[in-house]
Design a protein around this motif. Structure first.
Motif, PDB file in Angstrom:
ATOM      1  N   CYS A 184      -8.359  51.815 -23.734  1.00  0.00           N
ATOM      2  CA  CYS A 184      -8.586  51.053 -24.963  1.00  0.00           C
ATOM      3  C   CYS A 184      -9.530  51.785 -25.908  1.00  0.00           C
ATOM      4  O   CYS A 184     -10.385  52.570 -25.482  1.00  0.00           O
ATOM      5  N   ILE A 185      -9.392  51.506 -27.194  1.00  0.00           N
ATOM      6  CA  ILE A 185     -10.360  51.925 -28.198  1.00  0.00           C
ATOM      7  C   ILE A 185     -11.315  50.760 -28.430  1.00  0.00           C
ATOM      8  O   ILE A 185     -10.878  49.670 -28.818  1.00  0.00           O
ATOM      9  N   ASN A 186     -12.574  50.969 -28.160  1.00  0.00           N
ATOM     10  CA  ASN A 186     -13.563  49.914 -28.359  1.00  0.00           C
ATOM     11  C   ASN A 186     -14.207  50.099 -29.732  1.00  0.00           C
ATOM     12  O   ASN A 186     -14.943  51.048 -29.961  1.00  0.00           O
ATOM     13  N   ARG A 187     -13.943  49.163 -30.653  1.00  0.00           N
ATOM     14  CA  ARG A 187     -14.410  49.301 -32.025  1.00  0.00           C
ATOM     15  C   ARG A 187     -15.647  48.463 -32.329  1.00  0.00           C
ATOM     16  O   ARG A 187     -16.065  48.403 -33.491  1.00  0.00           O
ATOM     17  N   VAL A 224     -11.512  55.048 -21.835  1.00  0.00           N
ATOM     18  CA  VAL A 224     -11.954  54.268 -22.996  1.00  0.00           C
ATOM     19  C   VAL A 224     -12.484  55.203 -24.080  1.00  0.00           C
ATOM     20  O   VAL A 224     -13.200  56.164 -23.790  1.00  0.00           O
ATOM     21  N   THR A 225     -12.139  54.922 -25.324  1.00  0.00           N
ATOM     22  CA  THR A 225     -12.694  55.638 -26.465  1.00  0.00           C
ATOM     23  C   THR A 225     -13.679  54.725 -27.180  1.00  0.00           C
ATOM     24  O   THR A 225     -13.290  53.655 -27.674  1.00  0.00           O
ATOM     25  N   THR A 268     -14.077  58.828 -20.328  1.00  0.00           N
ATOM     26  CA  THR A 268     -14.308  58.200 -21.619  1.00  0.00           C
ATOM     27  C   THR A 268     -14.696  59.253 -22.648  1.00  0.00           C
ATOM     28  O   THR A 268     -15.118  60.357 -22.306  1.00  0.00           O
ATOM     29  N   LYS A 269     -14.574  58.903 -23.907  1.00  0.00           N
ATOM     30  CA  LYS A 269     -14.972  59.811 -24.976  1.00  0.00           C
ATOM     31  C   LYS A 269     -15.485  59.013 -26.162  1.00  0.00           C
ATOM     32  O   LYS A 269     -15.303  57.790 -26.243  1.00  0.00           O
ATOM     33  N   SER A 275     -17.833  60.155 -14.224  1.00  0.00           N
ATOM     34  CA  SER A 275     -17.134  61.429 -14.099  1.00  0.00           C
ATOM     35  C   SER A 275     -16.064  61.592 -15.181  1.00  0.00           C
ATOM     36  O   SER A 275     -15.717  60.643 -15.892  1.00  0.00           O
ATOM     37  N   GLN A 276     -15.564  62.835 -15.285  1.00  0.00           N
ATOM     38  CA  GLN A 276     -14.479  63.178 -16.209  1.00  0.00           C
ATOM     39  C   GLN A 276     -14.823  62.874 -17.659  1.00  0.00           C
ATOM     40  O   GLN A 276     -13.999  62.414 -18.448  1.00  0.00           O
ATOM     41  N   ARG A 277     -16.079  63.141 -18.012  1.00  0.00           N
ATOM     42  CA  ARG A 277     -16.506  62.995 -19.402  1.00  0.00           C
ATOM     43  C   ARG A 277     -16.836  64.372 -19.958  1.00  0.00           C
ATOM     44  O   ARG A 277     -17.174  65.290 -19.225  1.00  0.00           O
ATOM     45  N   GLN A 278     -16.776  64.487 -21.280  1.00  0.00           N
ATOM     46  CA  GLN A 278     -17.021  65.773 -21.909  1.00  0.00           C
ATOM     47  C   GLN A 278     -18.349  65.809 -22.662  1.00  0.00           C
ATOM     48  O   GLN A 278     -18.642  66.785 -23.344  1.00  0.00           O
ATOM     49  N   ASP A 279     -19.160  64.760 -22.557  1.00  0.00           N
ATOM     50  CA  ASP A 279     -20.388  64.700 -23.348  1.00  0.00           C
ATOM     51  C   ASP A 279     -21.639  64.571 -22.490  1.00  0.00           C
ATOM     52  O   ASP A 279     -22.687  64.172 -22.975  1.00  0.00           O
ATOM     53  N   SER A 280     -21.541  64.901 -21.205  1.00  0.00           N
ATOM     54  CA  SER A 280     -22.717  64.819 -20.335  1.00  0.00           C
ATOM     55  C   SER A 280     -23.474  66.142 -20.358  1.00  0.00           C
ATOM     56  O   SER A 280     -22.920  67.198 -20.661  1.00  0.00           O
ATOM     57  N   SER A 281     -24.746  66.075 -20.030  1.00  0.00           N
ATOM     58  CA  SER A 281     -25.598  67.253 -19.952  1.00  0.00           C
ATOM     59  C   SER A 281     -26.798  66.882 -19.102  1.00  0.00           C
ATOM     60  O   SER A 281     -27.014  65.712 -18.773  1.00  0.00           O
ATOM     61  N   SER A 282     -27.594  67.883 -18.756  1.00  0.00           N
ATOM     62  CA  SER A 282     -28.812  67.593 -17.999  1.00  0.00           C
ATOM     63  C   SER A 282     -29.727  66.673 -18.796  1.00  0.00           C
ATOM     64  O   SER A 282     -30.414  65.814 -18.237  1.00  0.00           O
TER      65      SER A 282
END
Length: 325
Positions: free
Chosen positions: A104-107, A133-134, A169-170, A216-223
């Motif tokens: 889903c897109i959460n607006r 989820v976006t 998610t993104k 997991s499987q996110r592209q915006d994580s960091s230390s």
């Protein structure tokens, strides 16, 4: 019409409206996209949301507010490609026990930040699972939030969670017309400052019941983001922590300070499928009854192991450290 007759008419209308809510198996407006089933005091509502449908947590709030005490509701929402929902953080609704959202897109993430009356709704959520989820963030809504003065309710979210899964998610940033977004370096600097601001908050989020934390499987994580997540939070019963496939490049050393973070029950730390080339498992002197059993570092960029890294295996951090490619 006499005053007495008018009052009786109002009472009748209110009674009919209340009965419409209480007799309905799902919130008003959801009948075309949702099905429900009940067993004793447990209700399961499953929704398939199309691009032309309107799914709003506020509709559920109106419906669940008059349910019998002891009723527990599970919401399961699956969206068609391009479909959106209105799911404001921190997901407060009476009798809401389980919330599962997929594709889903959460607006509406920020829509409750300026509604203090919503934050008075009892916190009952026990399980949250989000997949694909976006989060559609309006930049102006984000800028209106004063992070330093956030209430514990908004900062911590649901405190009685046992399972928190927010996988694959993104974030989709919506900029107003004519707005010039910052460069990547400036955004990174702002994020680091945000982490420091969180560290200065006076309250601590104590998730006493949480056993699974999976982002997991996110592209915006960091230390830095992991640091911000844990520095003001406690997870005394957490057994599974998953940061796999998040493009982390450095080992988040804060996760080794088990005693300070109240992670004494942690059994599995999954950091697989990332971009780490080095690690150091020395988190200082530890004293806890149930040391971590597995640190999963498989499928990273670890090609060689330095002498210091070999020495870190000797510290009583984990029974198994898997560094296979």
């Amino acid at each position: 019409m006499s005053t007495q007759s008018f009052q009786l008419l109002i009472v009748a209308l209110v009674t009919q409206t209340t009965n419409a809510y209480s007799n309905s198996s799902s919130p008003l407006g959801w009948s075309n996209m949702c099905q429900s089933a009940s067993n004793d005091s447990n209700v399961v509502i499953s929704c398939h949301v199309g691009v032309d449908d309107t799914w709003d947590l506020n509709h559920f709030r109106n419906w669940s507010a008059i349910l019998d005490n002891g009723t527990r509701v599970s919401l399961e929402v699956i969206c068609e490609p391009g479909a959106s929902v209105c799911l404001p953080w921190p997901y407060r609704a009476r009798h809401l026990d389980t919330l599962k959202v997929k594709d889903c897109i959460n607006r509406c993430y920020f829509s409750d930040f300026n509604r203090p009356e919503v934050l008075e709704i009892p916190d009952s959520l026990r399980v949250f699972e989000g997949y694909g989820v976006t989060e559609q963030f309006n930049v102006m809504d984000m800028l209106s939030v004063d992070l330093k003065s956030l209430s514990p309710t908004l900062e911590c979210g649901p405190l009685f969670l046992e399972v928190f899964i927010y996988r694959n998610t993104k974030t989709d940033l919506i900029f107003p017309e004519g707005f010039m977004p910052k460069g990547n370096d400036e955004i990174t600097d702002d994020f680091v400052q945000t982490a420091r601001d969180v560290n200065k908050l006076n309250h601590v989020c104590n998730y006493e019941n949480m056993k699974v934390y999976d982002v997991s499987q996110r592209q915006d994580s960091s230390s830095a983001s992991i640091y911000a997540t844990f520095i003001n939070s406690r997870y005394p019963k957490l057994t599974m922590l998953n940061f796999s496939s998040t493009e982390i490049q450095t080992f988040p050393s804060i996760l080794l300070t088990w005693k300070g973070l109240k992670l004494e029950k942690l059994q599995v730390l999954d950091l697989s499928h990332n971009n780490m080339s080095r690690f150091d498992l020395r988190g200082g002197p530890q004293s806890y009854d149930a040391p971590i059993k597995v640190i999963n570092l498989t499928y990273n960029s670890i090609e060689t192991i330095a002498e210091a890294e070999i020495a870190s295996f000797l510290s009583p951090v984990a029974q198994v450290v898997d560094v296979r490619a």
